[in-house]
Write an enzyme that holds these catalytic residues in place. Structure first.
Site, PDB file in Angstrom:
ATOM      1  N   HIS A 295      10.001  75.315  50.924  1.00 44.74           N
ATOM      2  CA  HIS A 295       9.714  76.242  49.831  1.00 44.74           C
ATOM      3  C   HIS A 295       8.206  76.387  49.720  1.00 44.74           C
ATOM      4  CE1 HIS A 295      12.430  77.916  46.460  1.00 44.74           C
ATOM      5  NE2 HIS A 295      12.817  78.334  47.634  1.00 44.74           N
TER       6      HIS A 295
ATOM      7  N   HIS B  24      13.013  84.764  57.748  1.00 48.06           N
ATOM      8  CA  HIS B  24      13.587  83.675  56.972  1.00 48.06           C
ATOM      9  C   HIS B  24      15.111  83.610  57.133  1.00 48.06           C
ATOM     10  CE1 HIS B  24      13.260  80.740  53.704  1.00 48.06           C
ATOM     11  NE2 HIS B  24      14.401  81.219  53.262  1.00 48.06           N
TER      12      HIS B  24
END
Lengths: 724, 243
Positions: free
Chosen positions: A88, A42
């Site tokens: 998300h 990430h």
């Protein structure tokens, strides 16, 4: 023992050895945790970085490309548009309300961190089938989360898309995009300008929420993922609104050197990235960080992903004024450290040094992997779809497909007007906003058909970009720049990595042709559950410029006797179509192909015709084909049309094929000849289909459905499934 | 002639109101920060804008109503000054007791943002004099708690005193349940105080000022034009400058 620890941090044995060689010793626990989050997929983009470099990122319009909190492009008159999209997905799968809300919060912070006032939010959502209760619950909560956050902070949610396919059943996608406007000469970067600059943290206090969220986002979702709920953050939109106003005020008064929001990997990432960009070191004293929970360890403080926090670096001598500004907005600002002329990130607890690592080892020297890529080798077959018994029935049915039906149920829960710049909000291909202080308009959209990408990633990548561009052209806007969110399965699997590379190859080509550089974005891997990956889903967020906002067109037939023109060629391309999926329950076949030259010629011709003032409407053809485009055009003013299908293909193919590079145009009767000549001169296939008027959609010899009936089906389909 | 726009932490339609009064109507306008110790006597009209003052914590408007500035606003209203509360600003007026009633969550339990039809019930207030009784206008709503509640007794009083100024209606002006978007008692969208100088409404007139944005109609302008009329009559305002 070590192995277990590494696994918990998401590090491999090889990576551990690299860390030891960078440090010249073994890392302590805190240091290991810093590497764990910063080297997570990430934060480090370790599997994607080399591929992302292949995307076009430059152009004369680019003021800020990838690498900052958001990208920025010149829109004239001394202004820039600032844009970014982010995923998300995993938080929303586990805790849909907070996951989606904090997704919005994060992306909005990325924009105002740059000194830009956010003017619009868009959302790109993917869910499983609405037939399933689990999906309905997830979907309802995600929409509520987005709405509650965006509504409270007063940034209008103006567009986006929602797409349903069983592929996203366990792993929904929640991508949020934000667009802001700033004075070009007043952009703020996330960097310090000198050593010994004061470093402050502002906003919410730091708690134990969201610890290791970045690592959580970088692995596959499992049966036990709900145990990771503490890794999901909790949002406070009120705090965000205060931060927004305070940060813009600081910018206005020119009190700051740099601002960085605290997102994934919290203070660790913010501190090391600011230090890295500035070419400086940084010292942080965790004892000075205002806390929400008691007895938090240095590691917890460094890794917390508590929301609504900012790292602020005041200009020399402006520290007091910065604190006073925040106080006025009811916000605490605490000095937690300073930049240094060194090259290390030093974490202190009072006088004790708890960890010290070179900044570049966390950021630039993070590992990079070129994963192996292997296509399936399977060639998708051209699909032949049998003629339906009653085409009118099939047409009525497909109007209620959740992928085609009105998303009113969703967007009425979003304040899409606040800010009084929304000229066209949600419900059409792209949103159009006035750029305050200018006569220009900014059109924006998100797009990305995962089904096409699954069937042919390269073509799907091209289509994602081209369809976004067509949406903007339909608003009379010239495409300007892209922000992208790349949602894929595990990059460690060769066929997924192949999908990733192919999609990027397609997107790169399309962006290059359009001259729409990618100025910011986000990669989300590991969207898998039980070994099953989602459809490869690039989401393209694109913005475009309309020179004179007062020249904007109105979507849909507004008056009778407008000539309806189909621009582009329709092929027998039912593979991957919504018709095939919804009517026949099959997501397969060869998806529509794109001839880049024809695509560019079509878009350019439409723009020129618009700029010459010849057109009344522009509507692009996408999912649902000609049938849906015609239907949608009747809804705006409740006005029907009479058309005739003049092609040689069977009517259901002419109506539902999703062939690319097509538009529906309308013009006045008087302009018809001129428009047709104009397009034919450019060698663009063009057919005059018929005329607007009446109160039904009549397709000669094929179907005749009252507009009211169509509209009722289309408008209520989603509410019927979800309840009002 | 000066507009004052009160800003609380979390107000988010303050800038839109300013745009309406200053940029569109061209009248002097000023933000009034809730924490500033300000004398309000230099203002002619106060606007409490929409948004989420204090994040709607506790109840919408509940905390803002306790702001020290609001005692001055109460004084301003008491001496006859015009006070307009829009959406969250309406909530604040209810919490202060300047207007009667309370707000419940919308009956579908969802935030609703759409253009709605509104019937003008009383056109002889300083806020609606430029409209006609029975006229149907279009304004946007955007709220989660706009389900106006009032007990039967108070309702009778309000009806008798013609203090129900706006009602949700259908396109033809019929007061029907289908047009009652949030479930308000008697479709009420806006009410006024007994003295007729404090007006609260859930719809957003400041979002309906330009055909370019909003519902493509400019029905919001009538509310501002009405207020300005008051000052034109008083001779404060040059007659040529009302819109």
């Amino acid at each position: 023992m070590l192995e277990k620890k590494l696994k918990a941090l998401g590090l491999t044995g090889g990576e551990y050895d690299t860390i030891c060689s960078y440090l010249g010793r073994e890392p302590n626990e805190l240091e290991m945790a810093l590497f764990g989050v910063m080297w997570s997929e990430h934060c480090s983009y370790k599997s994607s970085r080399d591929q992302l470099k292949k995307l076009p990122q430059d152009g004369p319009q680019v003021v800020q490309g990838p690498g900052e909190n958001a990208g920025a492009v010149d829109i004239g008159d001394g202004y820039v548009a600032v844009l970014k999209i982010e995923s998300h997905n995993h938080p929303s799968a586990i805790e849909p309300y907070q996951g989606a809300a904090t997704g919005v919060g994060g992306i909005v912070r990325d924009i105002f961190t740059m000194g830009a006032r956010p003017i619009a939010i868009l959302n790109s959502l993917r869910f499983g089938s609405l037939e399933e209760k689990k999906t309905r619950q997830l979907f309802t909560r995600v929409v509520k989360g987005i709405g509650d956050y965006g509504n409270c902070i007063g940034v209008p949610t103006v567009g986006g898309e929602v797409f349903f396919s069983t592929s996203y059943r366990e792993n929904p996608l929640v991508n949020a995009m934000c667009v802001g406007i700033a004075r070009k000469d007043m952009l703020v970067r996330a960097r310090a300008q000198r050593g010994e600059s004061t470093v402050m943290v502002v906003g919410a206090r730091t708690g134990r929420d969201g610890i290791q969220g970045a690592s959580f986002a970088s692995c596959e979702l499992t049966q036990n993922s709900s145990d990771d709920r503490p890794a999901v953050q909790v949002g406070d939109p009120f705090m965000e609104k205060l931060l927004l106003e305070a940060c813009l005020e600081l910018r206005e008064k020119d009190l700051v050197e740099g601002v960085q929001d605290l997102g994934a990997a919290g203070l660790t990432s913010a501190a090391s990235e600011v230090a890295s960009r500035s070419g400086l070191g940084m010292e942080i004293d965790v004892e000075k960080v205002p806390l929400r929970d008691e007895n938090m360890s240095a590691m917890e403080i460094m890794l917390s992903e508590s929301q609504e926090r900012m790292l602020v670096i005041p200009r020399e001598g402006c520290e007091v004024e910065v604190v006073e500004t925040f106080l006025r907005w009811g916000l605490d600002a605490a000095v937690i450290g300073q930049t240094t002329e060194g090259s290390d990130l030093i974490v202190r607890e009072g006088k004790t040094i708890k960890g010290q690592v070179p900044v570049d080892s966390l950021v630039d020297k993070a590992p990079r992997y070129t994963r192996s890529a292997q296509g399936t080798g399977k060639k998708q077959e051209q699909i032949k779809v049998a003629e339906p018994g009653d085409i009118g029935e099939v047409f009525r049915k497909i109007l209620a497909s959740p992928n085609l039906a009105s998303k009113r149920w969703v967007y009425e829960q979003y304040d899409h007007m606040v800010g009084v710049n929304t000229v066209w909000g949600p419900g059409i291909g792209a949103a159009l906003l006035r750029v305050p202080g200018t006569k220009r308009g900014l059109a924006m959209t998100t797009d990305g058909n995962g089904r096409y990408c699954f069937l042919d990633p390269y073509v799907g990548g091209i289509i994602a970009v081209m369809e976004a561009a067509r949406n903007l052209v339909s608003m009379g806007a010239r495409p300007l720049a892209v922000t992208d969110c790349l949602n894929f399965g595990s990059p460690e699997k060769p066929h997924i990595y192949w999908q990733f590379k192919e999609v990027l190859r397609g997107m790169a080509l399309a962006c290059q042709k359009l001259n729409t550089p990618i100025v910011s974005g986000n990669v989300s891997f590991y969207n898998e559950t039980g070994g099953q990956a989602i459809f490869p889903t690039p989401v393209v967020g694109m913005i475009g410029l309309l020179e004179d906002i007062n020249q904007h067109l109105v979507p849909g037939f507004q008056e009778e006797n407008l000539a309806i023109i189909l621009l582009g060629e329709t092929f027998d391309e039912m593979g991957g179509s919504e018709y095939l999926a919804f009517i026949e329950g099959r997501e397969e076949g060869k998806p529509p192909q794109v001839d880049i030259a024809r695509e560019m010629a079509a878009q350019e011709a439409v723009m020129e015709a618009f700029e010459l003032g010849m057109l009344e409407n522009i509507q692009d053809l996408s999912e649902g084909g000609l049938a849906l485009a015609l239907a949608e055009m009747t809804f705006t003013a409740g006005m029907g049309a009479q058309v005739e299908l003049t092609g040689k293909l069977p009517p259901h193919v002419q109506l539902f094929s999703e062939s690319q590079s097509r538009f529906l145009l309308t013009c006045s009767e008087g302009n018809l000849k001129q428009v047709m000549d104009f397009l034919r001169e450019k060698d663009i296939p063009t057919q005059h289909l018929g005329w607007s008027g009446g109160d039904s959609l009549r397709i000669k010899g094929v179907l005749d459905v009252p507009v009211k009936e169509m509209e009722t089906i289309w408008t209520n389909a989603m509410a019927n499934q979800l309840g009002y | 002639m000066k507009f004052g726009i009160v800003v609380f932490p979390g107000s988010n339609c303050d800038r839109d109101c300013f745009w309406a009064t200053s940029n569109i109507l061209g009248h002097p306008s000023e933000f009034i920060w809730h924490g500033d110790d300000r004398d309000l006597s230099s203002f002619d009209i106060l606007i409490l804008p929409g948004g989420f003052s204090y994040g709607d914590y506790l109840r919408p408007g509940a905390i803002a109503a306790l702001s020290p500035l609001m005692e001055r606003v109460r004084g301003f209203a008491g001496s006859g000054g015009l006070v307009l509360g829009i959406c969250n600003g309406f909530h604040v007026l209810l919490e202060m007791g300047l207007l009667p009633g309370a707000m419940l969550p919308n009956r579908n339990l969802k935030f609703i943002c759409r253009d709605v039809n509104i019937r003008v019930e009383n056109a002889s207030t300083p806020f609606t004099s430029k409209l006609a009784e029975g006229q149907v206008i279009s304004l946007p709503i955007a709220h989660g708690l706009g389900n106006y509640y009032l007990d039967q007794q108070e309702l009778k009083v309000l009806n008798r005193e013609k203090r129900i100024v706006l009602r949700y209606c259908d396109e033809e002006g019929n007061i029907v349940d289908e047009a009652n978007h949030n479930g308000s008692v008697e479709n009420i969208a806006g009410v006024i105080n007994p003295a007729g100088n404090v007006f609260g409404l859930m719809p957003h007139p400041e979002r309906a000022m330009e055909a370019l944005v909003g519902p493509q109609r400019e029905d919001g302008r009538a509310f501002f034009a009405s207020m300005l009329d008051v000052f034109k009559e008083r001779g404060v305002l040059d007659a040529g400058k009302e819109t």
